[in-house]
Scaffold this motif. Structure first.
Motif, PDB file in Angstrom:
ATOM      1  N   SER A 127      71.186 -71.112  10.881  1.00 36.49           N
ATOM      2  CA  SER A 127      71.873 -72.395  10.750  1.00 36.49           C
ATOM      3  C   SER A 127      72.874 -72.591  11.891  1.00 36.49           C
ATOM      4  CB  SER A 127      72.602 -72.458   9.404  1.00 36.49           C
ATOM      5  OG  SER A 127      73.371 -73.635   9.301  1.00 36.49           O
ATOM      6  N   PRO A 128      72.907 -73.767  12.507  1.00 32.42           N
ATOM      7  CA  PRO A 128      73.893 -74.017  13.582  1.00 32.42           C
ATOM      8  C   PRO A 128      75.328 -73.946  13.080  1.00 32.42           C
ATOM      9  CG  PRO A 128      72.133 -75.657  13.609  1.00 32.42           C
ATOM     10  CD  PRO A 128      71.982 -74.895  12.341  1.00 32.42           C
ATOM     11  N   GLU A 129      75.528 -74.211  11.781  1.00 31.12           N
ATOM     12  CA  GLU A 129      76.883 -74.167  11.248  1.00 31.12           C
ATOM     13  C   GLU A 129      77.490 -72.783  11.359  1.00 31.12           C
ATOM     14  OE1 GLU A 129      74.382 -75.640   9.830  1.00 31.12           O
ATOM     15  OE2 GLU A 129      74.978 -77.763   9.739  1.00 31.12           O
ATOM     16  N   VAL A 130      76.645 -71.742  11.289  1.00 34.52           N
ATOM     17  CA  VAL A 130      77.161 -70.376  11.408  1.00 34.52           C
ATOM     18  C   VAL A 130      77.723 -70.150  12.803  1.00 34.52           C
ATOM     19  CG1 VAL A 130      76.560 -67.937  11.245  1.00 34.52           C
ATOM     20  CG2 VAL A 130      75.521 -69.577   9.685  1.00 34.52           C
ATOM     21  N   GLN A 131      76.997 -70.595  13.824  1.00 35.77           N
ATOM     22  CA  GLN A 131      77.479 -70.460  15.193  1.00 35.77           C
ATOM     23  C   GLN A 131      78.746 -71.287  15.403  1.00 35.77           C
ATOM     24  OE1 GLN A 131      76.278 -68.454  17.478  1.00 35.77           O
ATOM     25  NE2 GLN A 131      74.377 -67.797  16.495  1.00 35.77           N
ATOM     26  N   GLY A 168      87.068 -68.423  17.297  1.00 33.18           N
ATOM     27  CA  GLY A 168      87.451 -67.908  18.599  1.00 33.18           C
ATOM     28  C   GLY A 168      86.517 -66.874  19.181  1.00 33.18           C
ATOM     29  N   ALA A 169      85.310 -66.702  18.616  1.00 33.55           N
ATOM     30  CA  ALA A 169      84.370 -65.713  19.135  1.00 33.55           C
ATOM     31  C   ALA A 169      83.714 -66.233  20.404  1.00 33.55           C
ATOM     32  CB  ALA A 169      83.307 -65.400  18.087  1.00 33.55           C
ATOM     33  N   ASN A 170      83.627 -65.374  21.419  1.00 37.35           N
ATOM     34  CA  ASN A 170      82.951 -65.768  22.649  1.00 37.35           C
ATOM     35  C   ASN A 170      81.446 -65.630  22.495  1.00 37.35           C
ATOM     36  OD1 ASN A 170      82.354 -62.992  22.983  1.00 37.35           O
ATOM     37  ND2 ASN A 170      84.261 -62.665  24.115  1.00 37.35           N
ATOM     38  N   ALA A 171      80.702 -65.900  23.571  1.00 36.91           N
ATOM     39  CA  ALA A 171      79.233 -65.912  23.488  1.00 36.91           C
ATOM     40  C   ALA A 171      78.678 -64.552  23.105  1.00 36.91           C
ATOM     41  CB  ALA A 171      78.650 -66.386  24.821  1.00 36.91           C
ATOM     42  N   TRP A 172      79.216 -63.484  23.716  1.00 41.54           N
ATOM     43  CA  TRP A 172      78.717 -62.150  23.392  1.00 41.54           C
ATOM     44  C   TRP A 172      79.052 -61.769  21.959  1.00 41.54           C
ATOM     45  CZ3 TRP A 172      75.350 -58.643  24.336  1.00 41.54           C
ATOM     46  CH2 TRP A 172      75.537 -57.335  23.873  1.00 41.54           C
ATOM     47  N   GLN A 173      80.247 -62.088  21.479  1.00 37.10           N
ATOM     48  CA  GLN A 173      80.622 -61.774  20.107  1.00 37.10           C
ATOM     49  C   GLN A 173      79.757 -62.549  19.118  1.00 37.10           C
ATOM     50  OE1 GLN A 173      84.775 -62.771  20.370  1.00 37.10           O
ATOM     51  NE2 GLN A 173      85.417 -60.617  20.526  1.00 37.10           N
ATOM     52  N   LYS A 225      90.895 -61.470  16.643  1.00 32.95           N
ATOM     53  CA  LYS A 225      92.237 -60.881  16.642  1.00 32.95           C
ATOM     54  C   LYS A 225      93.268 -61.853  16.074  1.00 32.95           C
ATOM     55  CE  LYS A 225      91.375 -57.849  20.574  1.00 32.95           C
ATOM     56  NZ  LYS A 225      91.795 -57.468  21.963  1.00 32.95           N
ATOM     57  N   GLU A 226      93.062 -63.151  16.287  1.00 27.51           N
ATOM     58  CA  GLU A 226      94.053 -64.128  15.841  1.00 27.51           C
ATOM     59  C   GLU A 226      94.116 -64.208  14.317  1.00 27.51           C
ATOM     60  OE1 GLU A 226      91.721 -64.617  17.920  1.00 27.51           O
ATOM     61  OE2 GLU A 226      92.634 -64.979  19.881  1.00 27.51           O
ATOM     62  N   THR A 227      93.008 -63.838  13.615  1.00 32.19           N
ATOM     63  CA  THR A 227      92.967 -63.996  12.164  1.00 32.19           C
ATOM     64  C   THR A 227      93.137 -62.682  11.423  1.00 32.19           C
ATOM     65  OG1 THR A 227      90.562 -63.759  12.167  1.00 32.19           O
ATOM     66  CG2 THR A 227      91.454 -65.994  12.398  1.00 32.19           C
TER      67      THR A 227
END
Length: 366
Positions: free
Chosen positions: A244-248, A255-260, A362-364
């Protein structure tokens, strides 16, 4: 007994009768498939198992009175004996082990990369690339094998390119040394230490086990990766399109980057497809036969010999049907055990609190 008391009983009898009728109809519809599988799969497997523990000569019925039971002698001849049969089986296992160790991870990684590539919105002409990547998978393996053997032959394109850049192009396919032994020889190491040369397994010293694949087997490895990555790409692509696109989007908001996002969100959801790709790749690699039969027939110096081809060679060429069937069942046991190990390794594990905190941005984190 009143009518109100008998009504539930009639309803239960009606439901059970319907279920019995559905079960009978299911058996009727599946009976042809069961008969076909029994005649063409189960009975031949049972016959092959009997052949592996008998002294059948290939003439007449394997269940005739003149065929004797020899127990595990055929299995012992290829695993614990001191003769050529054990050494050939050890050589085939060494070759196929290197084939599996190199093909399965590389084709899985390449097919996943191609699936992510063609699934991305930034790639133009995705339909063309999907077709181009999949096209080698639908080409006959015999034709692909002949093409690759020609490319790496003495007068092939590979040697012509190497000669053009100043590297002599010998007949690479005739070199029986493994790639690691070739590299060791380039730095002056031609003999292994005593710990590796004086101890052996399946008739081969450990120095020979770590020789690596020969140049000819490396050609087959490259060919396998080239021809199978397109098929496995489609499996990964179907799994990616079900995410699902909502997960991404939620991961991006966190705040997750592409690799994360790929490592912690996408890849865990691809676990069923990953298990399928690894299992199919493992089975296909351990059963490699037609490329060897078409290309080299185990040469040079048996460095492309595989257990599947060795089973064919022992049965149909040497007429030793017991050993050929024994090799086939040993190969079957290896595939089953490795598949069960993969299933255990890719099983769903409970996430601990510490691991859950690692997956949070890290922020959460508290």
């Amino acid at each position: 007994m009143t009518a109100t008391a008998t009504a539930p009983r009639r309803a239960r009898n009606t439901r059970s009768g319907i279920r019995r009728g559905e079960a009978l109809a299911g058996w009727v519809f599946t009976l042809p498939v069961i008969l076909i599988l029994g005649v063409f799969l189960l009975i031949p497997v049972v016959m092959a198992l009997w052949v592996s523990v008998s002294d059948w000569s290939g003439r007449g019925s394997p269940f005739s009175s003149n065929v004797g039971f020899v127990g595990l002698q055929n299995y012992a001849a290829v695993t614990t004996g001191d003769g050529l049969a054990t050494r050939d089986f050890g050589t085939a296992m060494r070759n196929n082990t290197w084939y599996v160790l190199l093909v399965v991870p590389l084709q899985t990684a390449l097919s996943l990369f191609l699936a992510v590539l063609v699934n991305g919105a930034i790639l133009r002409g995705r339909g063309f690339f999907r077709t181009a990547f999949y096209f080698p998978s639908v080409t006959a393996s015999v034709a692909i094998t002949v093409l690759f053997i020609f490319l790496f032959s003495t007068s092939g394109v590979v040697n012509e390119i190497l000669g053009a850049i100043g590297i002599a192009g010998p007949n690479w396919l005739a070199d029986p040394r493994g790639l690691l032994h070739i590299l060791f020889g380039a730095v002056g190491i031609t003999d292994g230490p005593a710990a590796l040369t004086q101890n052996d397994f399946l008739g081969l010293s450990w120095w020979n086990w770590i020789a690596g694949p020969s140049v000819a087997m490396t050609v087959f490895i490259i060919m396998a990766i080239f021809t199978t990555s397109g098929t496995f790409m489609l499996l990964f692509l179907a799994a990616l399109q079900n995410i699902s696109p909502e997960v991404q989007e939620a991961a991006m908001v966190d705040g997750a980057n592409a690799w994360q996002r790929f490592w912690r969100v996408t890849l865990p959801q691809l676990k069923p497809a990953l298990f399928t790709v690894l299992t199919l790749g493992l089975i296909g690699c351990w059963q490699v036969f037609d490329q060897i039969y078409t290309g080299t027939k185990g040469q040079p110096a048996k460095t492309t010999l595989t257990p599947a081809y060795l089973s064919y060679d022992a049965s149909f060429l040497d007429q030793d049907w017991g050993q050929g069937a024994a090799i086939a069942f040993i190969l079957f046991a290896i595939i089953v055990l490795l598949t069960l190990f993969q299933r255990w390794a890719l099983r769903d594990r409970p996430v601990s609190a510490r691991r859950a905190r690692q997956y949070q941005p890290k922020e959460t984190r508290p």
